[in-house]
Design a protein around this motif. Structure first.
Motif, PDB file in Angstrom:
ATOM      1  N   ILE A  47       0.978  -1.204  -0.142  1.00 51.32           N
ATOM      2  CA  ILE A  47       0.026   0.082  -0.016  1.00 51.32           C
ATOM      3  C   ILE A  47       0.889   1.230   0.020  1.00 51.32           C
ATOM      4  CG2 ILE A  47      -1.860   1.316   1.283  1.00 51.32           C
ATOM      5  CD1 ILE A  47      -2.693  -1.449   2.590  1.00 51.32           C
ATOM      6  N   SER A  48       0.546   2.022  -0.888  1.00 54.72           N
ATOM      7  CA  SER A  48       1.440   3.516  -0.950  1.00 54.72           C
ATOM      8  C   SER A  48       1.321   4.426   0.238  1.00 54.72           C
ATOM      9  CB  SER A  48       1.036   4.235  -2.260  1.00 54.72           C
ATOM     10  OG  SER A  48       1.627   5.257  -2.350  1.00 54.72           O
ATOM     11  N   LEU A  49       2.373   4.720   0.601  1.00 50.41           N
ATOM     12  CA  LEU A  49       2.257   5.734   1.748  1.00 50.41           C
ATOM     13  C   LEU A  49       1.935   6.988   1.045  1.00 50.41           C
ATOM     14  CD1 LEU A  49       5.166   4.420   4.221  1.00 50.41           C
ATOM     15  CD2 LEU A  49       2.905   3.720   4.174  1.00 50.41           C
ATOM     16  N   ASP A  50       1.889   7.339   0.236  1.00 50.37           N
ATOM     17  CA  ASP A  50       1.426   8.702  -0.513  1.00 50.37           C
ATOM     18  C   ASP A  50       0.183   8.678  -0.386  1.00 50.37           C
ATOM     19  OD1 ASP A  50       4.126   9.191  -0.910  1.00 50.37           O
ATOM     20  OD2 ASP A  50       4.178   8.435  -2.999  1.00 50.37           O
ATOM     21  N   ARG A 107      -5.372   4.207   2.981  1.00 47.72           N
ATOM     22  CA  ARG A 107      -4.491   3.345   3.269  1.00 47.72           C
ATOM     23  C   ARG A 107      -4.909   1.927   4.409  1.00 47.72           C
ATOM     24  NH1 ARG A 107      -0.276   7.082   6.209  1.00 47.72           N
ATOM     25  NH2 ARG A 107      -1.136   8.613   4.835  1.00 47.72           N
ATOM     26  N   LEU A 108      -5.910   2.761   5.381  1.00 48.79           N
ATOM     27  CA  LEU A 108      -6.416   1.761   6.343  1.00 48.79           C
ATOM     28  C   LEU A 108      -7.460   1.074   5.778  1.00 48.79           C
ATOM     29  CD1 LEU A 108      -6.648   3.969   9.664  1.00 48.79           C
ATOM     30  CD2 LEU A 108      -4.693   2.369   8.759  1.00 48.79           C
ATOM     31  N   ASN A 109      -8.282   1.785   4.761  1.00 46.47           N
ATOM     32  CA  ASN A 109      -9.373   0.895   4.005  1.00 46.47           C
ATOM     33  C   ASN A 109      -8.564  -0.228   3.197  1.00 46.47           C
ATOM     34  OD1 ASN A 109     -11.882   2.094   4.607  1.00 46.47           O
ATOM     35  ND2 ASN A 109     -11.545   3.983   3.444  1.00 46.47           N
ATOM     36  N   ALA A 110      -7.552  -0.057   2.641  1.00 44.54           N
ATOM     37  CA  ALA A 110      -6.782  -1.046   1.838  1.00 44.54           C
ATOM     38  C   ALA A 110      -6.453  -2.287   3.026  1.00 44.54           C
ATOM     39  CB  ALA A 110      -5.718  -0.489   1.082  1.00 44.54           C
ATOM     40  N   ALA A 111      -5.980  -1.732   3.705  1.00 37.48           N
ATOM     41  CA  ALA A 111      -5.214  -2.881   4.892  1.00 37.48           C
ATOM     42  C   ALA A 111      -6.669  -3.572   5.282  1.00 37.48           C
ATOM     43  CB  ALA A 111      -4.565  -2.303   5.825  1.00 37.48           C
ATOM     44  N   ASP A 130       3.666  -5.047  12.073  1.00 33.22           N
ATOM     45  CA  ASP A 130       4.603  -4.117  11.642  1.00 33.22           C
ATOM     46  C   ASP A 130       4.277  -3.536  10.324  1.00 33.22           C
ATOM     47  OD1 ASP A 130       6.243  -4.805  13.778  1.00 33.22           O
ATOM     48  OD2 ASP A 130       7.481  -6.429  12.701  1.00 33.22           O
ATOM     49  N   ALA A 131       3.484  -4.386   9.403  1.00 33.04           N
ATOM     50  CA  ALA A 131       3.104  -3.761   8.230  1.00 33.04           C
ATOM     51  C   ALA A 131       2.063  -2.846   8.348  1.00 33.04           C
ATOM     52  CB  ALA A 131       2.603  -4.781   7.423  1.00 33.04           C
ATOM     53  N   VAL A 132       1.112  -2.795   9.289  1.00 34.79           N
ATOM     54  CA  VAL A 132      -0.013  -2.090   9.484  1.00 34.79           C
ATOM     55  C   VAL A 132       0.477  -0.928  10.304  1.00 34.79           C
ATOM     56  CG1 VAL A 132      -2.162  -1.659  10.961  1.00 34.79           C
ATOM     57  CG2 VAL A 132      -1.863  -3.699   9.633  1.00 34.79           C
ATOM     58  N   ALA A 133       1.517  -0.809  11.225  1.00 32.90           N
ATOM     59  CA  ALA A 133       2.098   0.359  11.863  1.00 32.90           C
ATOM     60  C   ALA A 133       2.805   1.199  10.979  1.00 32.90           C
ATOM     61  CB  ALA A 133       3.086  -0.444  13.023  1.00 32.90           C
ATOM     62  N   GLU A 134       3.220   0.664   9.969  1.00 36.89           N
ATOM     63  CA  GLU A 134       4.020   1.486   8.960  1.00 36.89           C
ATOM     64  C   GLU A 134       3.057   2.471   8.182  1.00 36.89           C
ATOM     65  OE1 GLU A 134       7.444   2.726   7.030  1.00 36.89           O
ATOM     66  OE2 GLU A 134       7.360   1.308   8.702  1.00 36.89           O
ATOM     67  N   LEU A 135       1.797   1.911   8.069  1.00 37.24           N
ATOM     68  CA  LEU A 135       0.891   2.953   7.392  1.00 37.24           C
ATOM     69  C   LEU A 135       0.581   4.011   8.174  1.00 37.24           C
ATOM     70  CD1 LEU A 135      -1.757   0.173   6.184  1.00 37.24           C
ATOM     71  CD2 LEU A 135       0.156   0.971   5.082  1.00 37.24           C
ATOM     72  N   PHE A 136       0.646   3.978   9.426  1.00 36.10           N
ATOM     73  CA  PHE A 136       0.469   5.275  10.216  1.00 36.10           C
ATOM     74  C   PHE A 136       1.782   6.103  10.271  1.00 36.10           C
ATOM     75  CE2 PHE A 136      -2.672   2.156  12.161  1.00 36.10           C
ATOM     76  CZ  PHE A 136      -3.607   2.979  12.333  1.00 36.10           C
ATOM     77  N   GLU A 137       2.914   5.574   9.808  1.00 33.37           N
ATOM     78  CA  GLU A 137       4.057   6.548  10.030  1.00 33.37           C
ATOM     79  C   GLU A 137       4.292   7.852   9.667  1.00 33.37           C
ATOM     80  OE1 GLU A 137       6.748   6.428  11.988  1.00 33.37           O
ATOM     81  OE2 GLU A 137       6.254   4.335  12.781  1.00 33.37           O
ATOM     82  N   PRO A 138       3.594   8.109   8.186  1.00 34.74           N
ATOM     83  CA  PRO A 138       3.661   9.559   7.618  1.00 34.74           C
ATOM     84  C   PRO A 138       2.757  10.431   8.652  1.00 34.74           C
ATOM     85  CG  PRO A 138       3.123   8.017   5.830  1.00 34.74           C
ATOM     86  CD  PRO A 138       3.191   7.130   7.435  1.00 34.74           C
ATOM     87  N   GLU A 139       2.046   9.984   9.412  1.00 35.93           N
ATOM     88  CA  GLU A 139       1.034  10.993  10.308  1.00 35.93           C
ATOM     89  C   GLU A 139       1.535  10.774  11.463  1.00 35.93           C
ATOM     90  OE1 GLU A 139      -1.060  10.730   6.645  1.00 35.93           O
ATOM     91  OE2 GLU A 139      -0.335   9.139   7.924  1.00 35.93           O
ATOM     92  N   ARG A 140       2.784  10.402  11.923  1.00 31.96           N
ATOM     93  CA  ARG A 140       3.103   9.997  13.225  1.00 31.96           C
ATOM     94  C   ARG A 140       3.055  11.125  14.244  1.00 31.96           C
ATOM     95  NH1 ARG A 140       6.282   7.136  17.037  1.00 31.96           N
ATOM     96  NH2 ARG A 140       6.660   5.405  15.400  1.00 31.96           N
TER      97      ARG A 140
END
Length: 201
Positions: A72-75, A81-85, A142-152
């Motif tokens: 899933i693109s972090l862009d 992102r969360l819907n795709a996950a 870990d994969a899901v946590a990465e989806l939140f990183e851009p908004e940390r």
């Protein structure tokens, strides 16, 4: 084709058949779908029960859903992102549920239980797995946590804590009964991000 490749191919072909027929599936059906002789199955698996357990074990593996989430693109916006996950995880859980449900409905709950407990009777399954294989849950987290990183910096809680809460939402969806049974992953994502209360005008 190596024995491991043949084994993987048979399992891949057998999974949808087990989901459809449960324990009533025959090795003849599997062999026909795989385009192999029935005897080939018994060169790889001791018996049908072992094949069924291998199918359940494969369905439980998090590799595929982890790859989907990691792609899933972090862009993309966080909600996308969360819907795709959520969609990927829902499909993963539904695959597991379809197999376990079919096995239980056809009087073979032991096939699902043994696979979930990792009690395959093959030498391969008795070998100590690598750490990454032992803890598939960490791969998904870990994969899901990465989806939140851009908004940390703008999150109310750390990504790790939000991930645990988000996965809790999704994992309980399948156990919701009554009117809640039809809750879609996107609805849970919206509730997770925005809460249950309507914002005041």
């Amino acid at each position: 084709m190596s024995p491991e490749e043949r084994r993987a191919m048979i399992i891949t072909v057998a999974i949808p058949l087990v989901a459809e027929y449960g324990a009533a599936v025959t090795t003849k059906q599997v062999a026909r779908a795989a385009g192999i002789g029935e005897a080939t199955i018994f060169r790889v698996f001791e018996d049908k029960d072992e094949l069924i357990s291998a199918c359940m074990e494969e369905a439980l593996r998090p590799d595929q859903v982890t790859r989907e989430i990691a792609s899933i693109s972090l862009d993309d916006p966080l909600v996308d992102r969360l819907n795709a996950a959520a969609d990927a995880l829902a499909a993963h859980l539904e695959r597991i549920g379809a197999l376990a449900g079919a096995l239980h409905a056809t009087g073979h709950p032991g096939g699902a239980r043994n696979a979930m407990a990792g009690k395959l009777r093959t030498k391969r399954a008795k070998q100590r797995p690598e750490p990454a294989e032992r803890d598939g849950g960490h791969q998904v987290r870990d994969a899901v946590a990465e989806l939140f990183e851009p908004e940390r910096d703008s999150l109310r809680l750390p990504p790790e804590k939000l991930t645990a809460m988000f996965l809790g939402f999704l994992y309980t969806r399948g156990r919701m009964g009554g009117e809640s049974a039809g809750v879609e992953p996107a609805e849970l994502v919206d509730l997770f991000l925005h809460g249950a209360l309507v914002e005041a005008a």
